[in-house]
Design an enzyme around this catalytic site. Sequence first.
Site, PDB file in Angstrom:
ATOM      1  N   SER A  45       5.748  -8.889   2.162  1.00 53.86           N
ATOM      2  CA  SER A  45       7.389  -8.639   1.588  1.00 53.86           C
ATOM      3  C   SER A  45       7.843  -8.617   3.078  1.00 53.86           C
ATOM      4  O   SER A  45       7.558  -8.733   3.889  1.00 53.86           O
ATOM      5  CB  SER A  45       7.529  -6.790   1.973  1.00 53.86           C
ATOM      6  OG  SER A  45       8.420  -5.787   2.475  1.00 53.86           O
ATOM      7  N   GLU A  74       6.629 -11.077 -12.470  1.00 53.33           N
ATOM      8  CA  GLU A  74       8.183 -10.152 -12.495  1.00 53.33           C
ATOM      9  C   GLU A  74       9.144 -10.828 -13.059  1.00 53.33           C
ATOM     10  O   GLU A  74       9.935 -11.053 -14.063  1.00 53.33           O
ATOM     11  CB  GLU A  74       8.169  -9.656 -11.158  1.00 53.33           C
ATOM     12  CG  GLU A  74       7.682  -8.392 -10.738  1.00 53.33           C
ATOM     13  CD  GLU A  74       8.252  -7.845  -9.146  1.00 53.33           C
ATOM     14  OE1 GLU A  74       8.745  -7.638  -9.455  1.00 53.33           O
ATOM     15  OE2 GLU A  74       6.953  -8.140  -8.709  1.00 53.33           O
ATOM     16  N   HIS A  95       2.591   3.296 -26.465  1.00 53.92           N
ATOM     17  CA  HIS A  95       3.625   4.239 -26.195  1.00 53.92           C
ATOM     18  C   HIS A  95       3.928   5.297 -24.047  1.00 53.92           C
ATOM     19  O   HIS A  95       4.000   5.063 -23.398  1.00 53.92           O
ATOM     20  CB  HIS A  95       3.303   5.537 -26.673  1.00 53.92           C
ATOM     21  CG  HIS A  95       3.585   5.351 -27.971  1.00 53.92           C
ATOM     22  ND1 HIS A  95       5.368   5.780 -28.993  1.00 53.92           N
ATOM     23  CD2 HIS A  95       2.691   5.903 -28.639  1.00 53.92           C
ATOM     24  CE1 HIS A  95       4.905   5.464 -30.219  1.00 53.92           C
ATOM     25  NE2 HIS A  95       3.441   5.844 -29.579  1.00 53.92           N
ATOM     26  N   LYS A 117       3.213  -4.669   1.781  1.00 51.51           N
ATOM     27  CA  LYS A 117       2.952  -5.347   0.532  1.00 51.51           C
ATOM     28  C   LYS A 117       2.422  -6.144   0.065  1.00 51.51           C
ATOM     29  O   LYS A 117       2.500  -7.420   0.476  1.00 51.51           O
ATOM     30  CB  LYS A 117       4.621  -5.105   0.287  1.00 51.51           C
ATOM     31  CG  LYS A 117       5.431  -3.768   0.491  1.00 51.51           C
ATOM     32  CD  LYS A 117       4.813  -2.231  -0.290  1.00 51.51           C
ATOM     33  CE  LYS A 117       4.990  -2.547  -2.096  1.00 51.51           C
ATOM     34  NZ  LYS A 117       5.834  -3.499  -2.359  1.00 51.51           N
TER      35      LYS A 117
END
Length: 465
Positions: free
Chosen positions: A281, A294, A160, A287
Amino acid sequence: MNDQARTLWHGRFAAGPAEAMMAYTASLAYDQRLAQDDIQGSRAHARGLERAGLFTAQELSAVLSGLDQVAMELASGEFAFEPSDEDIHTAIERRLTELVGDPGAKIHTGRSRNDQVATAMRLWTRRALAEVASDVLSLQQVLLDRAVEAGDAYLPGYTHLQRAQPVLLAHQLAAHAWALSRDVDRLLDCRRRADVSPLGAGALAGTSLPLDPAGTAADLGFAAPFANSLDVTSDRDFVAEALFATAMVGIHLSRMGEEVVLWTSEEFGFMTLDDAFATGSSMMPQKKNPDIAELARGRAGRLIGNLTGLLATLKGLPLAYNRDLQEDKEPLFDSVDQIRLAVGALAGLLASARFNTGAMAAAADAPALAATDLAEILVTDGLPFRAAHAVVGSLVRRSLDEGVPLPDLAAADPQLGERTRAVFVPGAAAARRSSPGGGGPGPVRVQLDALRRRLADDRARLAAL
Ligand code: ARG
């Protein structure tokens, strides 16, 4: 367009095809990828015609050298396509006939594009599935190497997405490798069912000519010829299976991708990507983003779409060939391309990433993760597990309510006592997962040996194809 003399079917038609008709129905833009497979099929068919007495030796040799020339022109990019070339099969036959004349005009004897395209698709799929399986094996090897290298490093295992029990990092990495080994099995299993030759089925019903499907099947290295001409020209279950097998790989990669996304976050801090496998970024200078991970997660959606799209196309199609079946190609090519890119990128990412084992250990050494072990100590004393669970559960609650560390409460508890200090020693809980297939050092060593053998076996299976 009014180029009627050029279509494969011009005899029957008084007028040539409309431009809008050709624009909508043509598949050349994507089925060019079948060119070499189509030529291989044509070579086998030509040899079959010669064995059947339908080609002289001279005709056969003219056709074979014409096909060599066509293959060369296609490979070098010199091949000049015509507006009337609606698909690669049409284009190749047209060019062959231009090059060698009458023998070229005989190549379609006893053959239809329906058995022709199914043959090319099966040849393509058979090869692609083996290539995907080999790529997946490389990724598994990266996981195995990193697992071996991880030694006894441990981290919290989660359920979980809540910290549950500590496991070795090697155990976590190997979990993904085992899932991929089932994918390899599925890819090769699907390849086995694709390994059937449709050549000789004709348009749907076979032919009155003395063709020998078994002979061309052997020539093409297929395991067997078709049993039923209607079935083999009209079913694309082998494509749907290939799409499922690749989608399943994609789903496994998406789960690994999700883990990379979590682990590289500052919140987890378990993993640092190599600069070459991360992105920055355009606006925020600080970043460092896990875009590969992804996309591995996101593009799985496209692989699922390719599968469900084809299943919808196939549903309810009457026997035998229907032009709907032309819709098998783009999803298959796309899924194979995408999965190979994803596997390669993720393998590079995982091979080069740094595991921050200190942060993993710190998270796994939180006393609460040893709660199950405390209960298991009481079980060893003879307490029923449910009672033991309740004893430890109330200590956990008291620890949270009163702000007293769980190890101190356990040590002070009459049933647990000082002996329980040992389970809170850093790393002890991970080391205690000793049952077969479990997450501690003993079973993981056994498991990694089994995984190593599994990879060797699968490599041997691939090499034997
Ligand atoms: N391009 C077609 C396909 O991929 C080839 C078969 C065409 N057959 C036909 N009867 N129109 O399915």
